[in-house]
Motif scaffolding. Structure first.
Motif, PDB file in Angstrom:
ATOM      1  N   ARG A 102       1.042  -1.282  -0.012  1.00 33.61           N
ATOM      2  CA  ARG A 102       0.234  -0.127  -0.124  1.00 33.61           C
ATOM      3  C   ARG A 102       0.977   1.363   0.024  1.00 33.61           C
ATOM      4  NH1 ARG A 102      -5.575   1.380   1.871  1.00 33.61           N
ATOM      5  NH2 ARG A 102      -5.322   3.415   2.510  1.00 33.61           N
ATOM      6  N   GLY A 103       0.544   2.169  -0.868  1.00 38.51           N
ATOM      7  CA  GLY A 103       1.232   3.457  -0.922  1.00 38.51           C
ATOM      8  C   GLY A 103       0.083   4.428  -0.774  1.00 38.51           C
ATOM      9  N   GLU A 104       0.296   5.616   0.042  1.00 39.61           N
ATOM     10  CA  GLU A 104      -0.744   6.814  -0.397  1.00 39.61           C
ATOM     11  C   GLU A 104       0.094   8.147  -0.319  1.00 39.61           C
ATOM     12  OE1 GLU A 104      -3.511   6.271   3.394  1.00 39.61           O
ATOM     13  OE2 GLU A 104      -2.011   4.905   4.028  1.00 39.61           O
ATOM     14  N   SER A 105      -0.954   9.119  -0.879  1.00 47.71           N
ATOM     15  CA  SER A 105      -0.111  10.484  -0.690  1.00 47.71           C
ATOM     16  C   SER A 105      -1.260  11.398  -0.398  1.00 47.71           C
ATOM     17  CB  SER A 105       0.526  10.625  -1.994  1.00 47.71           C
ATOM     18  OG  SER A 105      -0.515  10.617  -3.156  1.00 47.71           O
ATOM     19  N   TRP A 106      -0.911  12.447  -0.091  1.00 41.57           N
ATOM     20  CA  TRP A 106      -1.937  13.754   0.467  1.00 41.57           C
ATOM     21  C   TRP A 106      -1.300  14.832  -0.519  1.00 41.57           C
ATOM     22  CZ3 TRP A 106       0.167   9.988   3.541  1.00 41.57           C
ATOM     23  CH2 TRP A 106      -0.790   9.033   4.132  1.00 41.57           C
ATOM     24  N   LEU A 107      -2.403  15.133  -1.442  1.00 46.00           N
ATOM     25  CA  LEU A 107      -1.679  16.256  -2.329  1.00 46.00           C
ATOM     26  C   LEU A 107      -2.648  17.520  -2.200  1.00 46.00           C
ATOM     27  CD1 LEU A 107      -1.804  14.014  -5.461  1.00 46.00           C
ATOM     28  CD2 LEU A 107       0.098  14.468  -3.947  1.00 46.00           C
ATOM     29  N   TYR A 108      -1.942  18.663  -2.320  1.00 49.70           N
ATOM     30  CA  TYR A 108      -2.587  20.092  -2.412  1.00 49.70           C
ATOM     31  C   TYR A 108      -1.946  20.668  -3.765  1.00 49.70           C
ATOM     32  CZ  TYR A 108      -3.363  19.742   2.572  1.00 49.70           C
ATOM     33  OH  TYR A 108      -3.797  19.566   3.835  1.00 49.70           O
ATOM     34  N   TRP A 109      -3.050  20.965  -4.580  1.00 45.33           N
ATOM     35  CA  TRP A 109      -2.843  21.301  -5.956  1.00 45.33           C
ATOM     36  C   TRP A 109      -3.142  22.654  -5.915  1.00 45.33           C
ATOM     37  CZ3 TRP A 109      -5.686  17.354  -9.758  1.00 45.33           C
ATOM     38  CH2 TRP A 109      -4.738  16.163  -9.713  1.00 45.33           C
ATOM     39  N   LYS A 110      -2.569  23.529  -6.891  1.00 42.01           N
ATOM     40  CA  LYS A 110      -2.682  24.923  -7.535  1.00 42.01           C
ATOM     41  C   LYS A 110      -3.207  24.525  -8.924  1.00 42.01           C
ATOM     42  CE  LYS A 110      -0.986  29.535  -7.486  1.00 42.01           C
ATOM     43  NZ  LYS A 110       0.401  30.216  -7.057  1.00 42.01           N
ATOM     44  N   ILE A 111      -4.628  24.764  -9.283  1.00 41.53           N
ATOM     45  CA  ILE A 111      -5.004  24.438 -10.687  1.00 41.53           C
ATOM     46  C   ILE A 111      -5.159  25.710 -11.243  1.00 41.53           C
ATOM     47  CG2 ILE A 111      -6.475  23.311 -11.882  1.00 41.53           C
ATOM     48  CD1 ILE A 111      -7.484  21.565  -9.623  1.00 41.53           C
ATOM     49  N   GLU A 112      -4.475  26.015 -12.383  1.00 42.72           N
ATOM     50  CA  GLU A 112      -4.484  27.324 -13.138  1.00 42.72           C
ATOM     51  C   GLU A 112      -5.722  26.874 -14.050  1.00 42.72           C
ATOM     52  OE1 GLU A 112      -0.584  28.435 -13.855  1.00 42.72           O
ATOM     53  OE2 GLU A 112       0.004  28.601 -11.893  1.00 42.72           O
ATOM     54  N   THR A 113      -6.597  27.877 -14.399  1.00 41.80           N
ATOM     55  CA  THR A 113      -7.515  27.570 -15.516  1.00 41.80           C
ATOM     56  C   THR A 113      -7.703  28.832 -16.266  1.00 41.80           C
ATOM     57  OG1 THR A 113      -9.496  28.363 -14.227  1.00 41.80           O
ATOM     58  CG2 THR A 113      -8.939  26.151 -14.082  1.00 41.80           C
ATOM     59  N   PRO A 114      -8.414  29.186 -17.338  1.00 43.33           N
ATOM     60  CA  PRO A 114      -8.694  30.244 -17.969  1.00 43.33           C
ATOM     61  C   PRO A 114      -9.454  31.300 -17.292  1.00 43.33           C
ATOM     62  CG  PRO A 114      -8.885  28.462 -19.643  1.00 43.33           C
ATOM     63  CD  PRO A 114      -8.821  27.819 -18.091  1.00 43.33           C
ATOM     64  N   GLU A 115     -10.172  30.647 -16.148  1.00 47.52           N
ATOM     65  CA  GLU A 115     -11.093  31.350 -15.387  1.00 47.52           C
ATOM     66  C   GLU A 115     -10.420  31.796 -14.036  1.00 47.52           C
ATOM     67  OE1 GLU A 115     -14.895  30.007 -14.947  1.00 47.52           O
ATOM     68  OE2 GLU A 115     -15.206  29.703 -16.990  1.00 47.52           O
ATOM     69  N   GLY A 116      -9.082  31.474 -13.726  1.00 47.34           N
ATOM     70  CA  GLY A 116      -8.422  31.715 -12.671  1.00 47.34           C
ATOM     71  C   GLY A 116      -7.888  30.665 -11.609  1.00 47.34           C
TER      72      GLY A 116
END
Length: 178
Positions: free
Chosen positions: A114-128
């Motif tokens: 078993r592997g696990e990760s905890w991710l925080y993303w910054k998603i850049e879209t055309p709307e911000g």
């Protein structure tokens, strides 16, 4: 003696790189429009083995610091032809993302663990820019480090906020294949 030697060798920071991966997620906006975004990795994911804990009764927990996530998709539905990028780790939030590999006492990593990760993303879209305050919890089976031939999936619906902290949508069904 064996325990202290193993722990000493595992505590050294081991640098690794994951050269390629593919990811997908469903992004849903507040107005109900949604799209499954298919991401490709823009640059290799760098990570280090940050700590390990060995217990004679339960095995080894290998902790990972994931330094960067850099993904890119071309929208087909929400913003046809426009790029959507994802950044995570030092480049987006100023700190490494976390992961762990659990190796039970009676197995090796090559058996599939078993592997696990905890991710925080910054998603850049055309709307911000959209960001998650609650981590994306990904779970998969790992057969080595770096985790080649592995697939990780999320189970939760994750709320996204804009840069003002206002609700801006959700992501779910996150999947990563290495």
């Amino acid at each position: 003696m064996f325990k202290s030697l193993l722990k000493e060798s595992l505590l050294k920071k081991i640098k690794m790189s994951l050269p390629t991966s593919n990811s997908s997620t469903i992004l849903e906006l507040p107005d109900g429009r949604s799209e499954k975004l298919e991401f490709t990795q823009v640059k290799a994911t760098q990570f280090t083995v940050s700590d390990s804990d060995f217990e004679l009764k339960s095995g080894v927990n290998v902790e990972l610091d994931i330094h960067n996530v850099n993904l890119e998709a071309t929208s087909k539905v929400l913003w046809p032809g426009e790029k959507v990028t994802v950044k995570g780790g030092l480049e987006s939030h100023g700190q490494a993302l976390k992961g762990v590999v659990n190796i039970p006492i009676n197995k090796t990593i090559h058996d599939g663990v078993r592997g696990e990760s905890w991710l925080y993303w910054k998603i850049e879209t055309p709307e911000g820019v959209l960001m998650n305050d609650k981590p994306i919890h990904m779970v998969g089976e790992v057969k080595g480090l770096p985790p080649q031939d592995s697939e990780f999936r999320s189970e939760d619906v994750i709320t996204l906020n804009n840069e003002k902290g206002e609700f801006a949508g959700t992501i779910y069904n996150c999947c990563q294949s290495n």
